[in-house]
Motif scaffolding. Structure first.
Motif, PDB file in Angstrom:
ATOM      1  N   SER A   1      18.818  38.386  96.999  1.00 44.18           N
ATOM      2  CA  SER A   1      18.642  38.180  95.565  1.00 44.18           C
ATOM      3  C   SER A   1      19.630  37.158  95.013  1.00 44.18           C
ATOM      4  CB  SER A   1      18.828  39.507  94.824  1.00 44.18           C
ATOM      5  OG  SER A   1      20.130  39.978  95.093  1.00 44.18           O
ATOM      6  N   ASP A   2      20.576  36.683  95.852  1.00 43.25           N
ATOM      7  CA  ASP A   2      21.594  35.815  95.249  1.00 43.25           C
ATOM      8  C   ASP A   2      21.986  34.568  96.035  1.00 43.25           C
ATOM      9  OD1 ASP A   2      22.986  37.070  97.233  1.00 43.25           O
ATOM     10  OD2 ASP A   2      24.485  37.995  95.929  1.00 43.25           O
ATOM     11  N   VAL A   3      21.315  34.259  97.136  1.00 46.06           N
ATOM     12  CA  VAL A   3      21.645  33.021  97.848  1.00 46.06           C
ATOM     13  C   VAL A   3      20.440  32.084  97.807  1.00 46.06           C
ATOM     14  CG1 VAL A   3      22.240  31.986 100.071  1.00 46.06           C
ATOM     15  CG2 VAL A   3      23.388  34.076  99.339  1.00 46.06           C
ATOM     16  N   LEU A   4      20.724  30.825  97.452  1.00 54.63           N
ATOM     17  CA  LEU A   4      19.667  29.823  97.399  1.00 54.63           C
ATOM     18  C   LEU A   4      19.906  28.804  98.507  1.00 54.63           C
ATOM     19  CD1 LEU A   4      17.254  28.551  95.827  1.00 54.63           C
ATOM     20  CD2 LEU A   4      18.965  27.212  94.580  1.00 54.63           C
ATOM     21  N   LYS A   5      18.902  28.607  99.336  1.00 54.64           N
ATOM     22  CA  LYS A   5      19.030  27.602 100.396  1.00 54.64           C
ATOM     23  C   LYS A   5      18.354  26.313  99.955  1.00 54.64           C
ATOM     24  CE  LYS A   5      19.032  28.221 104.832  1.00 54.64           C
ATOM     25  NZ  LYS A   5      18.739  28.629 106.229  1.00 54.64           N
TER      26      LYS A   5
ATOM     27  N   PHE B   1      32.548  34.592  98.964  1.00 51.87           N
ATOM     28  CA  PHE B   1      31.645  35.747  99.088  1.00 51.87           C
ATOM     29  C   PHE B   1      30.450  35.376  99.963  1.00 51.87           C
ATOM     30  CE2 PHE B   1      33.982  36.943  95.297  1.00 51.87           C
ATOM     31  CZ  PHE B   1      34.179  38.287  95.509  1.00 51.87           C
ATOM     32  N   THR B   2      30.030  34.121  99.850  1.00 52.46           N
ATOM     33  CA  THR B   2      28.855  33.678 100.615  1.00 52.46           C
ATOM     34  C   THR B   2      29.105  33.792 102.119  1.00 52.46           C
ATOM     35  OG1 THR B   2      28.758  31.986  98.919  1.00 52.46           O
ATOM     36  CG2 THR B   2      27.091  31.869 100.627  1.00 52.46           C
ATOM     37  N   HIS B   3      30.303  33.381 102.536  1.00 55.07           N
ATOM     38  CA  HIS B   3      30.603  33.408 103.971  1.00 55.07           C
ATOM     39  C   HIS B   3      31.414  34.632 104.379  1.00 55.07           C
ATOM     40  CE1 HIS B   3      29.859  29.046 103.125  1.00 55.07           C
ATOM     41  NE2 HIS B   3      29.024  29.275 104.104  1.00 55.07           N
TER      42      HIS B   3
ATOM     43  N   VAL C   1      33.928  18.089  91.399  1.00 60.50           N
ATOM     44  CA  VAL C   1      32.485  18.088  91.674  1.00 60.50           C
ATOM     45  C   VAL C   1      32.221  19.021  92.850  1.00 60.50           C
ATOM     46  CG1 VAL C   1      30.544  16.669  92.471  1.00 60.50           C
ATOM     47  CG2 VAL C   1      32.134  15.725  90.794  1.00 60.50           C
ATOM     48  N   ASP C   2      31.179  19.833  92.750  1.00 60.06           N
ATOM     49  CA  ASP C   2      30.807  20.664  93.911  1.00 60.06           C
ATOM     50  C   ASP C   2      29.295  20.874  93.922  1.00 60.06           C
ATOM     51  OD1 ASP C   2      31.231  22.011  96.276  1.00 60.06           O
ATOM     52  OD2 ASP C   2      32.278  23.712  95.399  1.00 60.06           O
ATOM     53  N   ASP C   3      28.803  21.333  95.058  1.00 61.36           N
ATOM     54  CA  ASP C   3      27.353  21.520  95.185  1.00 61.36           C
ATOM     55  C   ASP C   3      26.891  22.782  94.470  1.00 61.36           C
ATOM     56  OD1 ASP C   3      28.639  23.158  97.089  1.00 61.36           O
ATOM     57  OD2 ASP C   3      26.965  23.048  98.510  1.00 61.36           O
ATOM     58  N   PHE C   4      27.621  23.898  94.654  1.00 66.54           N
ATOM     59  CA  PHE C   4      27.232  25.179  94.068  1.00 66.54           C
ATOM     60  C   PHE C   4      28.375  25.793  93.281  1.00 66.54           C
ATOM     61  CE2 PHE C   4      23.596  25.270  96.885  1.00 66.54           C
ATOM     62  CZ  PHE C   4      22.695  26.086  96.225  1.00 66.54           C
ATOM     63  N   LEU C   5      28.028  26.526  92.237  1.00 68.85           N
ATOM     64  CA  LEU C   5      29.002  27.356  91.521  1.00 68.85           C
ATOM     65  C   LEU C   5      28.397  28.753  91.430  1.00 68.85           C
ATOM     66  CD1 LEU C   5      31.451  27.975  89.713  1.00 68.85           C
ATOM     67  CD2 LEU C   5      30.279  26.841  87.836  1.00 68.85           C
ATOM     68  N   ALA C   6      29.104  29.726  91.977  1.00 70.59           N
ATOM     69  CA  ALA C   6      28.606  31.106  91.962  1.00 70.59           C
ATOM     70  C   ALA C   6      29.625  31.968  91.226  1.00 70.59           C
ATOM     71  CB  ALA C   6      28.360  31.581  93.392  1.00 70.59           C
ATOM     72  N   ARG C   7      30.544  32.587  91.963  1.00 74.34           N
ATOM     73  CA  ARG C   7      31.578  33.392  91.291  1.00 74.34           C
ATOM     74  C   ARG C   7      32.751  32.551  90.802  1.00 74.34           C
ATOM     75  NH1 ARG C   7      29.291  36.860  95.144  1.00 74.34           N
ATOM     76  NH2 ARG C   7      28.830  38.931  94.326  1.00 74.34           N
ATOM     77  N   GLY C   8      32.803  31.324  91.260  1.00 77.38           N
ATOM     78  CA  GLY C   8      33.829  30.402  90.749  1.00 77.38           C
ATOM     79  C   GLY C   8      35.093  30.342  91.583  1.00 77.38           C
ATOM     80  N   ASN C   9      35.099  30.978  92.729  1.00 77.36           N
ATOM     81  CA  ASN C   9      36.344  30.997  93.520  1.00 77.36           C
ATOM     82  C   ASN C   9      36.718  29.627  94.081  1.00 77.36           C
ATOM     83  OD1 ASN C   9      36.906  33.685  93.094  1.00 77.36           O
ATOM     84  ND2 ASN C   9      35.610  34.345  94.791  1.00 77.36           N
ATOM     85  N   ALA C  10      35.730  28.909  94.593  1.00 76.78           N
ATOM     86  CA  ALA C  10      36.023  27.571  95.130  1.00 76.78           C
ATOM     87  C   ALA C  10      36.568  26.681  94.003  1.00 76.78           C
ATOM     88  CB  ALA C  10      34.758  26.957  95.727  1.00 76.78           C
ATOM     89  N   LEU C  11      35.914  26.754  92.838  1.00 78.43           N
ATOM     90  CA  LEU C  11      36.335  25.955  91.687  1.00 78.43           C
ATOM     91  C   LEU C  11      37.752  26.333  91.243  1.00 78.43           C
ATOM     92  CD1 LEU C  11      35.159  23.751  90.012  1.00 78.43           C
ATOM     93  CD2 LEU C  11      34.043  25.415  88.557  1.00 78.43           C
TER      94      LEU C  11
ATOM     95  N   GLU D   1      24.334  25.696  89.541  1.00 78.26           N
ATOM     96  CA  GLU D   1      25.131  26.870  89.154  1.00 78.26           C
ATOM     97  C   GLU D   1      24.229  28.098  89.135  1.00 78.26           C
ATOM     98  OE1 GLU D   1      27.169  26.458  85.398  1.00 78.26           O
ATOM     99  OE2 GLU D   1      27.463  28.631  85.183  1.00 78.26           O
ATOM    100  N   LYS D   2      24.709  29.175  89.735  1.00 80.55           N
ATOM    101  CA  LYS D   2      24.000  30.451  89.632  1.00 80.55           C
ATOM    102  C   LYS D   2      24.704  31.229  88.525  1.00 80.55           C
ATOM    103  CE  LYS D   2      24.624  31.192  93.953  1.00 80.55           C
ATOM    104  NZ  LYS D   2      24.726  31.922  95.223  1.00 80.55           N
ATOM    105  N   GLY D   3      24.164  31.090  87.318  1.00 82.67           N
ATOM    106  CA  GLY D   3      24.804  31.637  86.124  1.00 82.67           C
ATOM    107  C   GLY D   3      25.001  33.136  86.189  1.00 82.67           C
TER     108      GLY D   3
END
Ligand code: 5GP
Length: 190
Positions: free
Chosen positions: A17-21, A99-101, A123-133, A155-157
């Motif tokens: 329900s939460d990963v987009l490929k 979380f993804t990995h 700049v990044d490809d994905f934003l989910a929980r914001g940890n990388a950012l 972004e997965k809002g």
């Protein structure tokens, strides 16, 4: 960016329900022409911000960062996900949980590539929980550089990272913002 939303609907695959490929154009096979269009849009959004460097994290952020950099005419600096021999000892580092990995790593960047006089766009490809950012922001702050904002492809809002950072006053621009992927149905926020 409507063209990106259409591409996600056409080519994206929802896992659980939460990963987009989006390996078909962003993460494994790169649709260069399309990425350049995304880069152009990022450059348009941040026009006039006098950005001196784009900062991203390996590996998936590099392609979209480069596309934006072509139009902004600035260099790209990327954080490495683990310290390797060629990074040296004079580094800024920040611990990031993915979380993804399902792992935690130390993001590292040489101090010589981020300077206090810099005006940085992350700049990044994905934003989910914001940890990388948050890890990238932490390193920009350690360098004493000015952060102008963050530009994200997707972004997965519903995972909250983007809104948390916006509430703190950061300018976060996402080219596509997904509000939900329940049952595999992708709904965008406008
Ligand atoms: P965050 O740290 O915001 O939770 O996650 C952002 C990082 O995790 C991105 O740099 C990206 O590499 C990865 N990521 C998170 N969610 C997804 C997803 O749904 N699809 C892909 N391809 N990568 C993701």
């Amino acid at each position: 960016m409507i063209a990106l939303e259409e591409k996600i609907l056409k080519e994206g695959k929802v896992i659980g329900s939460d990963v987009l490929k989006v390996g078909g154009f962003l993460n494994q096979r790169i649709d260069v022409e399309f990425l350049m269009e995304m880069g152009k849009e990022i450059a348009r959004l941040f026009e006039g911000e006098k950005i001196t460097k784009i900062f991203t994290i390996e590996s998936s952020g590099i392609a979209i960062a480069m596309a934006a950099a072509v139009y902004m005419k600035v260099p790209v600096v990327f954080a490495k996900k683990n310290k390797s021999a060629n990074v040296g000892d004079d580094v800024y580092t920040s611990r990031v949980h993915s979380f993804t990995h399902g792992n935690t790593y130390d993001a590292v960047v040489s101090k010589e590539y981020l300077k206090s006089g810099d005006r940085i766009l992350i700049v990044d490809d994905f934003l989910a929980r914001g940890n990388a950012l948050k890890g990238l922001i932490d390193m920009v702050n350690q360098a004493g550089a000015h952060l102008t904002g963050a530009a994200i492809a997707i972004e997965k809002g519903f995972q909250g990272g983007g809104d948390e950072l916006r509430k703190k006053g950061l300018r976060v621009e996402s080219l596509a913002l997904i509000d939900s992927m329940n049952g595999g149905k992708i709904i965008f926020r406008h």
